[in-house]
Design an enzyme around this catalytic site. Structure first.
Site, PDB file in Angstrom:
ATOM      1  N   ASP A 162       0.689  -1.256   6.819  1.00  0.00           N
ATOM      2  CA  ASP A 162      -0.674  -1.156   6.274  1.00  0.00           C
ATOM      3  C   ASP A 162      -1.722  -1.788   7.187  1.00  0.00           C
ATOM      4  O   ASP A 162      -2.770  -1.201   7.446  1.00  0.00           O
ATOM      5  CB  ASP A 162      -0.759  -1.835   4.901  1.00  0.00           C
ATOM      6  N   GLY A 197      -4.726  -8.735  -3.266  1.00  0.00           N
ATOM      7  CA  GLY A 197      -3.399  -8.183  -3.508  1.00  0.00           C
ATOM      8  C   GLY A 197      -2.648  -7.925  -2.215  1.00  0.00           C
ATOM      9  O   GLY A 197      -3.024  -8.422  -1.150  1.00  0.00           O
ATOM     10  N   ASN A 209       6.176  -2.134   3.227  1.00  0.00           N
ATOM     11  CA  ASN A 209       5.795  -0.794   2.771  1.00  0.00           C
ATOM     12  C   ASN A 209       6.582   0.308   3.465  1.00  0.00           C
ATOM     13  O   ASN A 209       6.385   1.479   3.180  1.00  0.00           O
ATOM     14  CB  ASN A 209       4.287  -0.561   2.954  1.00  0.00           C
ATOM     15  N   THR A 216       5.320   1.756  -2.227  1.00  0.00           N
ATOM     16  CA  THR A 216       3.963   1.539  -2.688  1.00  0.00           C
ATOM     17  C   THR A 216       3.975   0.782  -4.014  1.00  0.00           C
ATOM     18  O   THR A 216       5.016   0.321  -4.476  1.00  0.00           O
ATOM     19  CB  THR A 216       3.193   2.886  -2.767  1.00  0.00           C
ATOM     20  N   TYR A 246      -8.972   6.125  -1.928  1.00  0.00           N
ATOM     21  CA  TYR A 246      -9.039   7.413  -1.243  1.00  0.00           C
ATOM     22  C   TYR A 246      -9.046   8.624  -2.177  1.00  0.00           C
ATOM     23  O   TYR A 246      -9.082   9.767  -1.709  1.00  0.00           O
ATOM     24  CB  TYR A 246      -7.898   7.554  -0.224  1.00  0.00           C
ATOM     25  N   LEU A 306      -0.259  11.460  -1.727  1.00  0.00           N
ATOM     26  CA  LEU A 306      -0.597  12.489  -0.743  1.00  0.00           C
ATOM     27  C   LEU A 306       0.271  12.389   0.516  1.00  0.00           C
ATOM     28  O   LEU A 306       0.185  13.234   1.398  1.00  0.00           O
ATOM     29  CB  LEU A 306      -2.074  12.370  -0.354  1.00  0.00           C
ATOM     30  N   SER A 307       1.102  11.354   0.586  1.00  0.00           N
ATOM     31  CA  SER A 307       1.927  11.159   1.786  1.00  0.00           C
ATOM     32  C   SER A 307       2.840  12.350   2.093  1.00  0.00           C
ATOM     33  O   SER A 307       3.001  12.715   3.264  1.00  0.00           O
ATOM     34  CB  SER A 307       2.752   9.881   1.657  1.00  0.00           C
ATOM     35  N   LYS A 328       5.954  -3.507  -3.439  1.00  0.00           N
ATOM     36  CA  LYS A 328       5.871  -3.991  -2.059  1.00  0.00           C
ATOM     37  C   LYS A 328       6.427  -5.399  -1.850  1.00  0.00           C
ATOM     38  O   LYS A 328       6.902  -5.726  -0.763  1.00  0.00           O
ATOM     39  CB  LYS A 328       4.422  -3.934  -1.562  1.00  0.00           C
ATOM     40  N   GLY A 353     -10.796  -8.509  -3.108  1.00  0.00           N
ATOM     41  CA  GLY A 353      -9.407  -8.328  -3.515  1.00  0.00           C
ATOM     42  C   GLY A 353      -8.469  -9.284  -2.822  1.00  0.00           C
ATOM     43  O   GLY A 353      -8.765  -9.766  -1.719  1.00  0.00           O
TER      44      GLY A 353
END
Length: 292
Positions: A107, A134, A92, A67, A230, A21-22, A71, A132
């Site tokens: 980020d 990552g 990123n 992305t 998202y 969506l960027s 990364k 998480g």
């Protein structure tokens, strides 16, 4: 938007990347400020990452976002890293300055800006539970430590990866108040007595039938819930809303990390409200098409 010979090109490297969506909000921001820039998604397979990065120099692109899954790997192919990228080991955003590629990680700062500006939540002195371990977890934990949080609990399906993250935070940021919780013990009652902020950085929640990783009885004790997913309202966010707990999804973080990238490339202040509106309008259109 008119593309000319003078148009400066930016974009995003990822695999896959067609869902990104960027481009929606970055191009809306360029257009709003009357800048001769464009942002496009670029699907780069892992085996082509080196040559794709070199192409930024060859074609004199202004820069790209980076992305999943690139990364960490992309760090091998750029010339310079900002201090945060060096510490956290992820990039990123790349800025091409006269053929020299500099890497950033936006980020974490994007997460903090969204937490403060959209969530009205101040992390200083707070206790955090993060799911998480990552790349996003590294960036978010690093940013939270800069904000002087009190304590971080980490739980991840692969225990060894959570241990690596703790070791990294201990060594690189000299932050010792980190505890790794085995995934199967993540719902132990004692952990949840003083948790202020619950963060999901995993992909769990992206699909409709994904499970709720934290029991409702534990969620109701926290003050704020943040899910970086998202593409849909996750079960975690649905429960937070039901319990009337303040919450944010990953769209907020996406906007703010993108706004910081925008400012790196253009030297202009990002029109955040325009970026938010463009994304909101796009999502509403997608929902209308889906329902129609």
């Amino acid at each position: 938007m008119k593309i000319k010979g003078t148009t400066k090109i930016t974009g995003v490297f990822g695999y896959p990347v067609s869902h990104s969506l960027s481009p929606v909000f970055q191009n809306a921001a360029f257009e709003f400020l009357g800048l001769d820039y464009i942002y496009i998604p670029l699907e780069v397979k892992p085996e082509n990452l080196k040559i794709a990065t070199e192409a930024l120099r060859i074609f004199n692109w202004i820069g790209v976002n980076v992305t999943i899954p690139h990364k960490k790997e992309i760090m091998k192919y750029i010339d310079e890293l900002d201090e945060t990228s060096k510490i956290l080991g992820v990039v990123n955003t790349i800025h091409n300055i006269d053929g020299k590629l500099k890497g950033y990680i936006t980020d974490g700062d994007g997460f903090i800006r969204s937490l403060k500006e959209d969530g009205n939540f101040i992390p200083e002195g707070k206790n955090i539970f993060i799911l998480g371990a990552g790349g996003s977890s590294y960036a978010i934990c690093g940013a939270l430590i800069k904000e002087k949080v009190n304590y971080i609990f980490i739980s991840n399906r692969t225990y060894e990866n959570a241990l690596k993250l703790r070791k990294h935070l201990n060594k690189k940021l000299n932050f010792k108040n980190v505890e790794v919780i085995p995934f199967e013990k993540r719902n132990e009652k004692y952990i949840w007595e003083n948790i202020d902020l619950l963060i999901n950085t995993t992909s769990v929640g992206m699909k409709e039938n994904d499970p709720l990783l934290i029991e409702k009885v534990n969620i109701e004790k926290v003050k704020f819930v943040y899910d970086i997913v998202y593409n849909r309202k996750t079960e975690l966010l649905k429960v937070a809303e039901e319990l009337k707990i303040k919450n944010l999804d990953g769209l907020s973080m996406l906007i703010y990390q993108g706004a910081i990238s925008f400012e790196i490339w253009t030297g202009k202040k990002a029109p955040v409200e325009i970026m938010k509106k463009s994304l909101h309008d796009k999502i509403q259109n997608l929902l209308l098409k889906k329902s129609g």
